[in-house]
Design a protein around this motif. Structure first.
Motif, PDB file in Angstrom:
ATOM      1  N   ASN A 143      -4.709   7.545   6.101  1.00 19.97           N
ATOM      2  CA  ASN A 143      -5.578   7.871   4.955  1.00 19.97           C
ATOM      3  C   ASN A 143      -7.054   7.972   5.312  1.00 19.97           C
ATOM      4  O   ASN A 143      -7.908   7.945   4.433  1.00 19.97           O
ATOM      5  CB  ASN A 143      -5.367   6.862   3.819  1.00 19.97           C
ATOM      6  N   ASN A 200      -8.526   8.584   1.655  1.00 21.35           N
ATOM      7  CA  ASN A 200      -7.603   8.909   0.577  1.00 21.35           C
ATOM      8  C   ASN A 200      -6.979   7.621   0.066  1.00 21.35           C
ATOM      9  O   ASN A 200      -6.953   6.604   0.767  1.00 21.35           O
ATOM     10  CB  ASN A 200      -6.509   9.861   1.098  1.00 21.35           C
ATOM     11  N   ASP A 201      -6.482   7.667  -1.148  1.00 25.30           N
ATOM     12  CA  ASP A 201      -5.746   6.542  -1.719  1.00 25.30           C
ATOM     13  C   ASP A 201      -4.570   6.183  -0.807  1.00 25.30           C
ATOM     14  O   ASP A 201      -3.894   7.061  -0.260  1.00 25.30           O
ATOM     15  CB  ASP A 201      -5.252   6.937  -3.116  1.00 25.30           C
ATOM     16  N   ALA A 204      -1.080   7.390  -2.233  1.00 31.45           N
ATOM     17  CA  ALA A 204      -1.036   8.852  -2.208  1.00 31.45           C
ATOM     18  C   ALA A 204      -0.852   9.361  -0.785  1.00 31.45           C
ATOM     19  O   ALA A 204      -0.086  10.316  -0.532  1.00 31.45           O
ATOM     20  CB  ALA A 204      -2.301   9.422  -2.824  1.00 31.45           C
ATOM     21  N   ARG A 207       2.766   8.793   0.255  1.00 30.54           N
ATOM     22  CA  ARG A 207       3.677   9.783  -0.336  1.00 30.54           C
ATOM     23  C   ARG A 207       3.546  11.145   0.349  1.00 30.54           C
ATOM     24  O   ARG A 207       4.513  11.900   0.434  1.00 30.54           O
ATOM     25  CB  ARG A 207       3.396   9.905  -1.829  1.00 30.54           C
ATOM     26  N   GLU A 208       2.359  11.444   0.853  1.00 25.02           N
ATOM     27  CA  GLU A 208       2.150  12.717   1.525  1.00 25.02           C
ATOM     28  C   GLU A 208       2.750  12.735   2.925  1.00 25.02           C
ATOM     29  O   GLU A 208       3.354  13.739   3.339  1.00 25.02           O
ATOM     30  CB  GLU A 208       0.648  13.016   1.599  1.00 25.02           C
ATOM     31  N   GLU A 233       1.100   1.061  -9.137  1.00 25.87           N
ATOM     32  CA  GLU A 233       0.034   1.815  -8.501  1.00 25.87           C
ATOM     33  C   GLU A 233      -1.257   1.772  -9.316  1.00 25.87           C
ATOM     34  O   GLU A 233      -1.228   1.768 -10.536  1.00 25.87           O
ATOM     35  CB  GLU A 233       0.464   3.276  -8.335  1.00 25.87           C
ATOM     36  N   ALA A 234      -2.372   1.744  -8.617  1.00 24.84           N
ATOM     37  CA  ALA A 234      -3.687   1.904  -9.220  1.00 24.84           C
ATOM     38  C   ALA A 234      -4.493   2.774  -8.274  1.00 24.84           C
ATOM     39  O   ALA A 234      -4.698   2.407  -7.111  1.00 24.84           O
ATOM     40  CB  ALA A 234      -4.369   0.556  -9.443  1.00 24.84           C
ATOM     41  N   ALA A 235      -4.908   3.920  -8.733  1.00 22.75           N
ATOM     42  CA  ALA A 235      -5.574   4.887  -7.870  1.00 22.75           C
ATOM     43  C   ALA A 235      -6.771   4.259  -7.161  1.00 22.75           C
ATOM     44  O   ALA A 235      -7.612   3.616  -7.791  1.00 22.75           O
ATOM     45  CB  ALA A 235      -6.013   6.095  -8.678  1.00 22.75           C
ATOM     46  N   GLY A 236      -6.830   4.440  -5.855  1.00 22.60           N
ATOM     47  CA  GLY A 236      -7.943   3.935  -5.074  1.00 22.60           C
ATOM     48  C   GLY A 236      -7.957   2.436  -4.888  1.00 22.60           C
ATOM     49  O   GLY A 236      -8.974   1.870  -4.489  1.00 22.60           O
ATOM     50  N   ALA A 240      -3.289  -2.651  -2.048  1.00 18.92           N
ATOM     51  CA  ALA A 240      -2.208  -1.772  -2.492  1.00 18.92           C
ATOM     52  C   ALA A 240      -0.903  -1.981  -1.738  1.00 18.92           C
ATOM     53  O   ALA A 240       0.001  -1.158  -1.842  1.00 18.92           O
ATOM     54  CB  ALA A 240      -2.649  -0.315  -2.348  1.00 18.92           C
TER      55      ALA A 240
END
Length: 603
Positions: A143, A200-201, A204, A207-208, A233-236, A240
């Motif tokens: 990320n 990046n998160d 995310a 998953r990519e 999940e919590a963006a950013g 995590a």
């Protein structure tokens, strides 16, 4: 519900999995948050430590490898910064063609792969790149990218290891290693990363990239330099690892960053965590403490062919009391000796003891020094455009660090090691422009670390267990009281120069680049000034020209609460410093199981 069936018991010891004719055993060994604690030596106090250090972990690794036929050793980041040795190599000696001691140590231990944490970037990208280039194993990060979108480090790597099942049949196991760091590095180290890297998160990015990695390997291990918090999940999100564990295709997670231990009772209340099974959302996981306190161990039982995980055991082995590995010590002996000499360099003197024994219940000269040094430096650089206030915080005040984790400097000469003791991190100096209302909000955030205290009840715990003392970051130059009976709006009688603080007035507030980024729940603000001086350089300048003294009367206190008392834990050495806080009504209550001295504070 777990994605796997598990016929193994999670335990700190016991028989290793094996013996199944149609199964393969893989042992994953993991470290995290070593922070340059290579030798069992505290450079700030100039004495040996009885716990922790990578040298002790090296001994644990040797034992763990002897117990299993197939092992891999991984690191989860934050290895480069955090002790005077890190500062000495980065700012004192430099690399100058020499291999960095942490790279030499990890090469010696035969690490198989690693990821980077947030503190890897503290010394700049060029320095980090030199260190990584001298490692004999790959580093990955999924990320972190360059501004043009290309990967800063490989997103993942695949390790191929020969393994044998219980019947003795040989197989090649392809192990995918993918890494993640907190996206907040762009805020915390903006001065060196802005315009160079992007993040990046974590979830995310997983998953990519995990699906593509999965096509190239048999199992996937996620190195997550991120704590365990929250259910989804919590963006950013900074922490995590729990959400990451739920991403399809990940077979095991190594967590870190928050300096905790998993599996442990500390996570009993987290619904997605099964402490008995050692899983997060059903995925085997481990978090191995900090500074070499623990070695994470994940034993996986795999079915050849489809390589499904059919069993696992996760635990963290303590290094406490273990003799350090002698060969490891020899590899980094020169670096250690040079650091000892570096830490002894004179800086100035102090006219008063500097300690943090009572830093969570009263103003102290050690914390005031940080605030005064910052304010003086800001004044010198920015002039009289706005009133200047300084922030100060107790970095070492027990908690997870234990009863010896306190600053304790007697009156007299000050060496470089003492400055590191007072200010543990090489943060850059920064100045924010805040309104009076924002100043009040800052203080509210700092005061939020305390428990709500019920009036009229004795001996209530003042602080949650292991609260991070570095979030008790107060703005000096004001006077105020903290109302513990309230859950919010705790700051009372907030004054500047004897007058109520004007909420519309503007101020320059001296702080660090770390806090300017909003860490600890403080609102981030673009700094008016950022660097180039480090906070330690600012402190050294202040000590050289203004030796610390006992200073002014206490500028903050708790609101009176008749018939009410709280308890707090500090170092046993605090009993010899009660004369420094004569305004507090303190009663020693004895030593706790962890070795802290507990006090009663009558409010």
């Amino acid at each position: 519900m777990s994605r796997y069936s598990n016929d193994l018991t999670v335990a700190a010891s016991g028989d290793l999995p094996g013996g199944q004719k149609d199964r393969v055993h893989l042992r994953i060994l993991a470290t995290s948050d070593i922070h340059m604690h290579l030798h069992p030596w505290d450079y700030t106090t100039a004495r040996p430590t009885q716990t922790q250090s990578l040298a002790r972990i090296a001994a644990l690794v040797a034992d763990a490898r002897a117990e299993a036929e197939t092992c891999i050793l991984l690191d989860n980041g934050d290895f480069l910064q955090g002790s005077p040795m890190g500062d000495w190599v980065a700012h004192g000696r430099g690399l100058a063609g020499r291999i960095h001691p942490v790279a030499a140590a990890m090469n010696h231990m035969r690490y198989d792969a690693a990821t980077v944490g947030n503190h890897e970037f503290n010394y700049g990208i060029d320095f980090l790149s030199q260190v990584l280039g001298s490692a004999s194993f790959p580093f990955v990060s999924a990320n972190i990218s360059r501004v043009d979108g290309t990967a800063f480090l490989p997103r993942w790597t695949v390790l191929t290891r020969p393994v044998r099942d219980g019947a003795g049949t040989a197989h090649d196991l392809r192990i995918g290693i993918i890494g993640f760091a907190p996206p907040q590095i762009m805020t915390w180290d903006r001065a060196v990363l802005e315009g160079v890297l992007t993040t990046n998160d974590i979830v995310a990015a997983a998953r990519e990239h995990v699906p593509a990695l999965r096509r190239e390997c048999d199992i996937v291990i996620a190195l997550s330099h991120s704590g365990i918090a929250g259910e989804g999940e919590a963006a950013g999100a900074e922490n995590a690892s729990a959400a990451l564990a739920a991403v399809p295709g990940i077979d095991a997670v190594v967590a870190g960053h928050s300096h905790q231990i998993f599996p442990s009772s500390a996570f009993d209340g987290l619904a997605c965590a099964d402490v008995a099974q050692g899983t997060l959302h059903g995925t085997p996981a481990v978090m191995p403490g900090f500074w070499g306190s623990h070695l994470g161990v994940i034993d996986l039982v795999l079915r050849p062919g489809d390589w499904q995980v059919t069993g696992w055991r996760c635990h963290a082995r303590s290094s406490d009391g273990l003799a350090p590995d002698a060969d490891f010590l020899a590899v980094t002996a020169t670096d250690h000796d040079e650091t000892v000499d570096f830490a002894r360099r004179p800086v100035g003197e102090t006219l008063t003891p500097l300690n943090t024994f009572f830093g969570m219940v009263a103003p102290t000269p050690a914390v005031a020094l940080i605030a005064e040094a910052g304010a003086a430096h800001a004044q010198a650089v920015l002039g009289d455009a706005l009133p200047v206030l300084g922030t100060g915080l107790p970095f070492k005040a027990g908690g997870r660090g234990g009863p010896d984790y306190f600053t304790d400097i007697p009156a007299g000469p000050i060496a470089l090691r003492h400055v590191t003791d007072i200010y543990c991190y090489p943060n850059s100096f920064a100045v924010l422009r805040l309104s009076g209302a924002e100043v009040a909000g800052w203080l509210e955030r700092a005061a939020a670390i305390f428990n709500r205290i019920e009036p009229g009840i004795p001996d209530q715990p003042l602080l949650p267990p292991e609260v991070p003392s570095y979030n008790f970051d107060l703005i000096h130059g004001l006077t105020f009281r903290i109302d513990l009976a309230r859950q919010t709006d705790r700051i009372r009688d907030l004054h500047l120069n004897g007058e109520p603080l004007d909420r519309d007035a503007m101020f320059h507030v001296a702080t660090s680049s770390y806090r300017a980024g909003g860490t600890g729940g403080f609102s981030p603000r673009p700094p008016v000034l950022s660097g180039p001086a480090t906070m330690r350089e600012v402190l050294m300048d202040r000590i050289a020209t203004h030796p610390p003294s006992a200073g002014a009367p206490p500028f903050w206190s708790f609101m009176p609460m008749p018939g009410t008392s709280v308890t707090f834990d500090t170092s046993p050495r605090a009993i010899h410093h009660l004369h420094e806080v004569p305004h507090l009504s303190l009663t020693p209550l004895g030593t706790t199981e962890r070795g802290f001295l507990r006090f009663r504070l009558d409010l």
